[in-house]
Design an enzyme around this catalytic site. Structure first.
Site, mmCIF file in Angstrom:
data_model
loop_
_atom_site.group_PDB
_atom_site.id
_atom_site.type_symbol
_atom_site.label_atom_id
_atom_site.label_comp_id
_atom_site.label_asym_id
_atom_site.label_seq_id
_atom_site.Cartn_x
_atom_site.Cartn_y
_atom_site.Cartn_z
ATOM 1 N N HIS A 139 0.843 -1.205 0.000
ATOM 2 C CA HIS A 139 0.000 0.000 0.000
ATOM 3 C C HIS A 139 0.876 1.252 0.000
ATOM 4 C CE1 HIS A 139 -3.498 2.508 1.417
ATOM 5 N NE2 HIS A 139 -2.515 3.204 1.971
ATOM 6 N N GLU A 140 1.890 1.273 0.848
ATOM 7 C CA GLU A 140 2.775 2.443 0.920
ATOM 8 C C GLU A 140 3.650 2.565 -0.323
ATOM 9 O OE1 GLU A 140 2.130 4.565 3.064
ATOM 10 O OE2 GLU A 140 0.851 3.299 4.319
ATOM 11 N N HIS A 143 1.656 4.258 -2.930
ATOM 12 C CA HIS A 143 1.629 5.716 -2.776
ATOM 13 C C HIS A 143 2.866 6.337 -3.420
ATOM 14 C CE1 HIS A 143 -1.930 6.441 -0.495
ATOM 15 N NE2 HIS A 143 -1.543 5.806 0.602
ATOM 16 N N GLU A 222 -6.393 6.735 -1.035
ATOM 17 C CA GLU A 222 -6.331 5.555 -0.177
ATOM 18 C C GLU A 222 -6.999 4.366 -0.850
ATOM 19 O OE1 GLU A 222 -4.634 5.142 2.668
ATOM 20 O OE2 GLU A 222 -3.900 7.169 2.247
#
Length: 292
Positions: A139-140, A143, A222
């Site tokens: 997930h990071e 980003h 998100e």
């Protein structure tokens, strides 16, 4: 939020500082094009400064420790996982930091996608399974690879620009109206101070309202980061990680970085000002493949 966003305190301070400068120098009386240029310059300054200093600010705020060489098996696994995912996303491996915190959390920051930082809380490493932690890392990484930090800076800069510009246009009209009957020679200083007070008040009000735009973008990024993680490591791992976050302590990270965390404060008293969607909405979006 950011809460009212990774940026807002710095942005607000910069805008108020430049408001004083503009009021004292009389720039507000120049042409509308000059005002727009100055508003753009000042509006982007806070966002760009926040972006440039983001890694330093983030590490200081959580007292993070950069991992250059692993000291245990967990750190070795963490480095290997981030390295492998970085290769898959075609980015230079971010710096890795670990910070002490009871809550399950992680965040990514940095001025460039190839010069980023990913920080992981000890609460995450201690309370998540490896597959769940792998999903959070993905997930990071998403980003970073999506350039969300840069995009957030541009969004915030544009918002700041219009907040300053519109506030000054309205302030000029109001201060002129209120001072129209005054003696021009004796009231110049009062008029300038009145303009400053009105413009500062409007910038604060419009800034809070404009945060609805930045928070909308924050919530949607998100969803897309969750979807990107699901593509990278599997949907079930990401759903499991989000379910695990439900049992986490309330995030303790500072307001300046909470917008960049996997586990944000979604229970805002007004959802429009929340940086993160609720965990239930994020899980449902993954199940429905809405952003995939």
């Amino acid at each position: 939020m950011i809460r009212i966003i990774l940026f807002l305190l710095t942005n607000l301070a910069v805008m108020l500082t430049f408001s004083l400068i503009l009021a004292v120098t009389g720039i507000q009386s120049e042409s509308i094009y000059g005002l727009l240029i100055m508003s753009s310059l000042f509006g982007f300054s806070g966002s760009i400064l926040s972006l440039i200093m983001s890694k330093w600010i983030a590490l200081r705020s959580v007292n993070g420790r950069i991992i250059n060489h692993p000291s245990n098996e967990t750190e070795s696994w963490l480095i290997d996982t981030i390295r492998q995912q970085s290769i898959k996303k075609n980015i230079i491996m971010p710096q890795i930091a670990i910070y002490e915190a009871a809550d399950i959390n992680a965040f990514a920051t940095g001025a460039r996608r190839n010069a980023a930082l990913i920080a992981i809380s000890t609460g995450l490493l201690e309370n998540m399974t490896r597959s769940e932690a792998e999903a959070v890392i993905a997930h990071e990484i998403s980003h970073v690879s999506n350039g969300d930090m840069i995009t957030m800076t541009l969004v915030q800069g544009v918002v700041n620009t219009f907040v300053i510009f519109i506030s000054r246009i309205i302030s000029q009209a109001l201060s002129s109206l209120l001072s129209s009957n005054r003696n021009e020679n004796s009231e110049d200083e009062k008029d300038s101070f009145l303009f400053f007070l009105i413009s500062t008040f409007l910038e604060i009000i419009f800034g809070v309202l404009a945060s609805i735009i930045t928070m909308w973008f924050s919530r949607h990024r998100e969803f897309y980061a969750d979807a990107s993680s699901a593509k990278l490591v599997g949907k079930e791992k990401m759903i499991s990680a989000l379910n695990r976050l439900k049992s986490s302590h309330e995030p303790q990270e500072s307001d300046s970085i909470i917008a960049f965390c996997i586990n944000g404060k979604s229970n805002s008293f007004i959802e429009l000002f929340a940086s993160h969607p609720s965990l239930e909405k994020r899980i449902q979006a993954l199940k429905n493949k809405k952003y995939m």
